[in-house]
Write a protein that holds these residues in place. Structure first.
Motif, short mmCIF file in Angstrom:
data_model
loop_
_atom_site.label_atom_id
_atom_site.label_comp_id
_atom_site.label_asym_id
_atom_site.label_seq_id
_atom_site.Cartn_x
_atom_site.Cartn_y
_atom_site.Cartn_z
N PRO A 141 9.29 8.96 -4.17
CA PRO A 141 8.22 7.95 -4.24
C PRO A 141 6.87 8.50 -3.78
CG PRO A 141 10.19 7.03 -3.23
CD PRO A 141 10.42 8.51 -3.35
N CYS A 142 5.82 7.88 -4.27
CA CYS A 142 4.46 8.22 -3.85
C CYS A 142 4.22 7.72 -2.43
CB CYS A 142 3.45 7.58 -4.79
SG CYS A 142 3.59 8.14 -6.50
N ASP A 143 3.05 8.02 -1.90
CA ASP A 143 2.65 7.50 -0.61
C ASP A 143 2.74 5.98 -0.60
OD1 ASP A 143 1.08 8.25 2.04
OD2 ASP A 143 0.11 6.48 1.20
N GLU A 144 3.05 5.39 0.55
CA GLU A 144 3.28 3.94 0.61
C GLU A 144 2.05 3.14 0.19
OE1 GLU A 144 2.10 2.90 5.24
OE2 GLU A 144 4.20 2.83 4.62
N ARG A 145 0.89 3.72 0.28
CA ARG A 145 -0.32 3.00 -0.14
C ARG A 145 -0.37 2.77 -1.65
NH1 ARG A 145 -5.23 1.26 -0.33
NH2 ARG A 145 -6.87 2.35 -1.47
N LEU A 146 0.29 3.65 -2.41
CA LEU A 146 0.23 3.56 -3.87
C LEU A 146 1.30 2.60 -4.38
CD1 LEU A 146 -0.46 7.29 -4.81
CD2 LEU A 146 -2.07 5.46 -4.27
N GLU A 147 0.96 1.32 -4.35
CA GLU A 147 1.84 0.29 -4.88
C GLU A 147 1.30 -0.17 -6.23
OE1 GLU A 147 1.75 -2.77 -1.90
OE2 GLU A 147 -0.40 -2.64 -1.68
N THR A 148 1.97 -1.11 -6.87
CA THR A 148 1.51 -1.56 -8.18
C THR A 148 0.15 -2.26 -8.05
OG1 THR A 148 2.58 -3.72 -7.99
CG2 THR A 148 3.89 -1.92 -8.95
N VAL A 149 -0.56 -2.32 -9.17
CA VAL A 149 -1.86 -2.98 -9.19
C VAL A 149 -1.75 -4.42 -8.72
CG1 VAL A 149 -3.74 -3.78 -10.68
CG2 VAL A 149 -2.79 -1.49 -10.98
N GLU A 150 -0.70 -5.11 -9.17
CA GLU A 150 -0.53 -6.52 -8.80
C GLU A 150 -0.36 -6.69 -7.30
OE1 GLU A 150 0.26 -5.96 -13.01
OE2 GLU A 150 1.10 -4.97 -11.21
N ARG A 151 0.44 -5.83 -6.69
CA ARG A 151 0.65 -5.93 -5.25
C ARG A 151 -0.62 -5.54 -4.49
NH1 ARG A 151 5.60 -6.97 -3.48
NH2 ARG A 151 5.10 -6.17 -1.41
N ALA A 152 -1.33 -4.53 -4.96
CA ALA A 152 -2.58 -4.14 -4.31
C ALA A 152 -3.61 -5.27 -4.41
CB ALA A 152 -3.12 -2.86 -4.95
N TYR A 153 -3.67 -5.91 -5.57
CA TYR A 153 -4.59 -7.04 -5.76
C TYR A 153 -4.23 -8.18 -4.79
CZ TYR A 153 -7.30 -10.64 -8.21
OH TYR A 153 -8.20 -11.63 -8.53
N PHE A 154 -2.95 -8.49 -4.70
CA PHE A 154 -2.49 -9.55 -3.80
C PHE A 154 -2.82 -9.20 -2.35
CE2 PHE A 154 0.75 -11.28 -0.94
CZ PHE A 154 0.70 -12.63 -1.25
N ARG A 155 -2.60 -7.96 -1.96
CA ARG A 155 -2.85 -7.55 -0.57
C ARG A 155 -4.34 -7.68 -0.23
NH1 ARG A 155 0.52 -4.76 2.47
NH2 ARG A 155 1.69 -4.18 0.59
N ALA A 156 -5.21 -7.22 -1.13
CA ALA A 156 -6.64 -7.26 -0.86
C ALA A 156 -7.16 -8.69 -0.81
CB ALA A 156 -7.39 -6.46 -1.92
N ARG A 157 -6.72 -9.52 -1.74
CA ARG A 157 -7.16 -10.93 -1.75
C ARG A 157 -6.65 -11.65 -0.49
NH1 ARG A 157 -10.50 -13.70 -3.10
NH2 ARG A 157 -9.36 -15.51 -3.89
N THR A 158 -5.42 -11.37 -0.11
CA THR A 158 -4.85 -12.01 1.08
C THR A 158 -5.59 -11.57 2.33
OG1 THR A 158 -2.67 -12.13 0.04
CG2 THR A 158 -2.75 -12.31 2.44
N ARG A 159 -5.90 -10.28 2.42
CA ARG A 159 -6.62 -9.79 3.60
C ARG A 159 -8.00 -10.45 3.70
NH1 ARG A 159 -5.76 -4.63 3.00
NH2 ARG A 159 -7.67 -4.24 1.81
#
Length: 393
Positions: A282-300
Motif C-alpha cells: 500500500p501507499c502512504d496512509e495519506r494517499l486515500e481515495t479522492v472521496e475519502r480525502a474530500y470527506f476528511r477535508a470537509r469534515t475538518r
C-alpha cells in the motif's frame, strides 16, 4: 522496558565518548543550530556539511553533529572539516545511546536537545540528515518565517539526482505517481479547508531531512515520547496538536540520499526496498481515495468552525452522526483544548476517518479523478500553474 526519549532532557544511558568544537563555535553568538544525527556516515557527511557551508545568510548559525554508535571515522571526518580555514561554527559529539534505543528517533532527539542547549534564550533548531544537502537559502528562509511568527517549518525532501540511477524504473514511476497524487490531494484540502498560516502552495510531508522549529515550540513538545522511527512525522503531529503554527513550505526542498540500504531502521531506504520486494504494498496512509480525502477535508473544516463558534444542538447532532461518534465523545473532544488537539482525538476515534491507503494500481485512476474534481472546483489560475509544474522524485 525501552528507555523513553524526550526533548526535555538527556535520558540515563546516553554516554558522551568525546566532543570537539572549533574556535568559530566558541566565539559565535548563535541564532540557530543545525542538528545532524550521523551513524557510519564518514563518506556522506562531507556533502551535507558542504551544503551548509554554502548557506547564504547573515544569521550566525552553528552545526552540531551527533555521531552515535558509529564504527567508522565519521567523528574524525567532521573534526577534520571543522579545522579547515574559514569553516563556520561546528561541534561534533560522539555518544553511545542506551541499550535498546540505538535508533534514528533517539539519535535525532538527542541531537536536537544538544543543539537547543547551545542557544541562549531565543533561537531555532534546524535538523537534517547526514546524507542530505540543504539548498543555499534554507536557513535564511526558515529563520525569516520563524521570526515572522511561525513555530515550525516543515519542508520537502527530494532524491539526489546522482542516486536515482540505482533505483529501479518501476519504483521511480511509482514515486512520481505518488507525488502527483499527493499534490492533487494537497490542493483539494487547501481549497476545502484553508488555513491562514499555511496557505497554498503547501504540502503535508514531515521529513527529518528538512525541518526547523523555534526553541519555544520545542519546549511545548518537550514531553513527547519519541518513537524509534517516524520521529519526524510524530514531531510535526505533536506540534500541530499543540496548535503550533507549522508552515509546510515548498520553496526550499532538501536533496536526500536515494540509497536502498540506509542507517535508520524504518527510514526511506527500508521503505524503498520494501516497495521493490513488494510492488503491490500500500501507499502512504495519506494517499486515500479522492472521496475519502474530500470527506476528511470537509469534515475538518466543519469541525474547525464548530470548535471556534457557537455549538448549536442540531449541528452537534449532525456532526456526531456524520462521524459515528456519540454526542458526549464529540463534545469531550471539542473541549479537549485547541483545535489541533480536538482534531487529533476525533480523527483517531471516528470510524469514518480511519485511514485506508490506496494501492499502487489505483494511483493513476485516482490522479485522474482528483484532477477532474479540481477542474470542477474552479480553483484560481495561480493554483493551476502550481499544479501543472509537475513533480520529480
Amino acid at each position: 522496558m525501552p528507555v523513553e526519549i524526550t526533548l526535555g532532557e538527556i535520558p540515563a544511558g546516553v554516554s558522551t565518548l568525546r566532543s570537539w568544537s572549533n574556535a568559530a563555535w566558541t566565539d559565535a553568538a548563535l541564532r540557530c543550530v543545525v542538528a545532524i544525527p550521523a551513524r557510519n556516515e564518514a563518506h556522506r557527511i562531507g556533502r551535507c556539511l558542504d551544503g551548509l557551508a554554502r548557506q547564504q545568510t547573515w544569521l550566525p548559525f552553528g552545526v552540531l553533529v551527533l555521531v552515535n554508535d558509529s564504527t567508522d571515522d565519521t567523528f574524525v571526518e567532521v573534526v577534520s572539516r571543522g579545522r579547515r580555514r574559514g569553516c563556520g561554527p561546528l561541534m561534533a559529539v560522539e555518544a553511545a545511546l542506551p541499550a535498546g534505543r540505538c535508533d534514528a528517533g533517539a539519535a535525532r532527539c538527542v541531537a536536537m536537545h544538544l543543539a537547543g542547549r547551545e542557544l541562549r534564550g531565543e533561537g531555532a533548531v534546524f535538523t537534517t540528515d547526514a546524507d542530505s544537502v540543504p539548498p543555499p537559502h534554507w536557513i535564511a528562509r526558515y529563520s525569516a518565517l520563524i521570526d515572522a511568527g511561525y513555530d515550525a517549518v516543515a519542508g520537502l525532501a527530494r532524491l539526489l539526482p546522482a542516486d536515482m540511477e540505482d533505483i529501479p524504473r518501476s519504483l521511480l514511476h511509482r514515486r512520481m505517481c505518488e507525488d502527483r497524487y499527493e499534490i492533487c490531494l494537497d490542493a483539494i484540502e487547501s481549497w476545502l479547508d484553508p488555513v491562514d498560516h499555511n496557505p497554498w502552495p503547501r504540502h503535508y510531508q514531515a521529513s527529518g531531512a528538512n525541518l526547523a522549529l523555534s526553541l519555544a515550540a520545542m519546549r511545548r513538545v518537550s514531553s513527547m515520547a519519541w518513537p524509534a522511527c517516524g520521529e519526524d512525522k510524530a514531531l510535526v503531529r505533536a506540534l500541530e496538536a499543540s496548535d503550533c503554527r507549522v508552515r509546510h513550505d515548498t520553496a526550499q526542498p532538501v536533496l536526500t540520499s536515494g540509497r536502498l540500504f540506509g542507517r535508520a531502521r524504518g527510514g526511506m531506504a527500508d521503505t524503498m526496498r520494501k516497495r521493490i520486494l513488494e510492488p503491490d504494498s500500500p501507499c502512504d496512509e495519506r494517499l486515500e481515495t479522492v472521496e475519502r480525502a474530500y470527506f476528511r477535508a470537509r469534515t475538518r473544516r466543519l469541525l474547525r468552525e464548530l470548535h471556534a463558534g457557537p455549538r448549536h444542538a442540531e449541528h452537534l447532532h449532525a456532526c456526531s452522526a456524520r462521524l459515528r461518534l456519540t454526542l458526549r465523545m464529540l463534545g469531550d473532544a471539542l473541549d479537549a483544548g485547541g483545535f489541533g488537539a480536538a482534531w487529533r482525538v476525533i480523527e483517531s476515534a471516528s470510524p469514518r476517518l480511519a485511514r485506508q491507503p490506496i494501492l499502487p494500481s489505483q494511483l493513476l485512476a485516482q490522479c485522474a479523478r482528483g484532477e477532474a474534481l479540481l477542474a470542477r472546483m474552479h480553483i484560481p489560475s495561480a493554483w493551476r500553474a502550481d499544479l501543472s509544474t509537475g513533480t520529480t522524485p
